[in-house]
Motif scaffolding. Sequence first.
Motif, PDB file in Angstrom:
ATOM      1  N   ARG A   1      -3.745  -7.523   0.509  1.00  0.00           N
ATOM      2  CA  ARG A   1      -2.898  -7.434   1.692  1.00  0.00           C
ATOM      3  C   ARG A   1      -2.704  -8.815   2.292  1.00  0.00           C
ATOM      4  O   ARG A   1      -3.453  -9.738   2.018  1.00  0.00           O
TER       5      ARG A   1
ATOM      6  N   ASP B   1      -0.294  -1.625   6.845  1.00  0.00           N
ATOM      7  CA  ASP B   1      -0.030  -0.733   5.714  1.00  0.00           C
ATOM      8  C   ASP B   1       1.020   0.330   6.017  1.00  0.00           C
ATOM      9  O   ASP B   1       1.688   0.817   5.112  1.00  0.00           O
TER      10      ASP B   1
ATOM     11  N   ASN C   1      11.417  -9.168   5.652  1.00  0.00           N
ATOM     12  CA  ASN C   1      10.202  -8.808   4.912  1.00  0.00           C
ATOM     13  C   ASN C   1       9.403 -10.096   4.692  1.00  0.00           C
ATOM     14  O   ASN C   1       9.721 -10.887   3.816  1.00  0.00           O
TER      15      ASN C   1
ATOM     16  N   HIS D   1       6.027  -9.974   4.152  1.00  0.00           N
ATOM     17  CA  HIS D   1       4.764  -9.700   3.463  1.00  0.00           C
ATOM     18  C   HIS D   1       4.586 -10.762   2.383  1.00  0.00           C
ATOM     19  O   HIS D   1       5.550 -11.139   1.709  1.00  0.00           O
TER      20      HIS D   1
ATOM     21  N   TYR E   1       0.481  -5.996  -1.635  1.00  0.00           N
ATOM     22  CA  TYR E   1       1.057  -4.832  -2.307  1.00  0.00           C
ATOM     23  C   TYR E   1       2.273  -4.269  -1.556  1.00  0.00           C
ATOM     24  O   TYR E   1       3.170  -3.687  -2.157  1.00  0.00           O
ATOM     25  N   ARG E   2       2.357  -4.482  -0.225  1.00  0.00           N
ATOM     26  CA  ARG E   2       3.473  -3.958   0.554  1.00  0.00           C
ATOM     27  C   ARG E   2       4.766  -4.738   0.313  1.00  0.00           C
ATOM     28  O   ARG E   2       5.854  -4.209   0.517  1.00  0.00           O
ATOM     29  N   GLN E   3       4.652  -5.979  -0.099  1.00  0.00           N
ATOM     30  CA  GLN E   3       5.843  -6.809  -0.321  1.00  0.00           C
ATOM     31  C   GLN E   3       6.784  -6.137  -1.315  1.00  0.00           C
ATOM     32  O   GLN E   3       7.956  -5.943  -1.045  1.00  0.00           O
ATOM     33  N   ALA E   4       6.251  -5.745  -2.453  1.00  0.00           N
ATOM     34  CA  ALA E   4       7.075  -5.116  -3.497  1.00  0.00           C
ATOM     35  C   ALA E   4       7.550  -3.737  -3.051  1.00  0.00           C
ATOM     36  O   ALA E   4       8.689  -3.340  -3.331  1.00  0.00           O
ATOM     37  N   GLU E   5       6.702  -2.987  -2.335  1.00  0.00           N
ATOM     38  CA  GLU E   5       7.080  -1.655  -1.881  1.00  0.00           C
ATOM     39  C   GLU E   5       8.272  -1.691  -0.926  1.00  0.00           C
ATOM     40  O   GLU E   5       9.047  -0.739  -0.854  1.00  0.00           O
ATOM     41  N   LEU E   6       8.400  -2.784  -0.183  1.00  0.00           N
ATOM     42  CA  LEU E   6       9.460  -2.873   0.818  1.00  0.00           C
ATOM     43  C   LEU E   6      10.666  -3.681   0.342  1.00  0.00           C
ATOM     44  O   LEU E   6      11.536  -4.001   1.145  1.00  0.00           O
TER      45      LEU E   6
END
Length: 190
Positions: free
Chosen positions: A6, A21, A176, A178, A183-188
């Motif tokens: 994170r 998260d 964005n 992140h 892991y949130r960077q790719a999710e968003l």
Amino acid sequence: MTELRRCNWCLSTDKMTHYHDTYWGVPLHNDQELFAKLVLDLNQAGLSWATILNKQENFYEAFDNFEIEKIAVYDENKEQELLQNAGIIRNKLKVKAAIVNAQKVLEIQKEFGSFNKYIWSFTDGKVLQHQVNDESEIPATNELSDKMSKDMKKRGFKFTGSTVIYAFLQAVGVINDHADYCYRQAELMD
């Protein structure tokens, strides 16, 4: 099982990690939620986000769940009540800014149809995806926050300097920020 990586800024408390998260950087499109984030971010000015996060529930209770129409008509008695509330930031200028900004959001809703349309019009509805290799590279302001801050000030908003607006844009997912390793960077990503 590998642990998720994170952004480093969120690792100090479970509450910060949960906020990171679940909420930070997730694109928001609800006027009331956008207004709530704006008020919380303007209250952060000069303070840490942890301070605001720890008082977030109190803010929602004190400010009628950030119902824009209610806040726009707060009177002197309600202002004084808020200034006596130890659960929030008791700063007269910030309390007044929340009220004035609610009034300005109502004006924007009339002009644009929604506060959401106004906020997202600055990027044509797109999320700005920043490449953040090192969190120390994240600026406090950028061209977008400068432009939005200038426009909001022209419209009469209070406590909407470029630094406050940049933090707001990160929080509501317009930017964005992140870190690449988070892991949130790719999710968003769009």
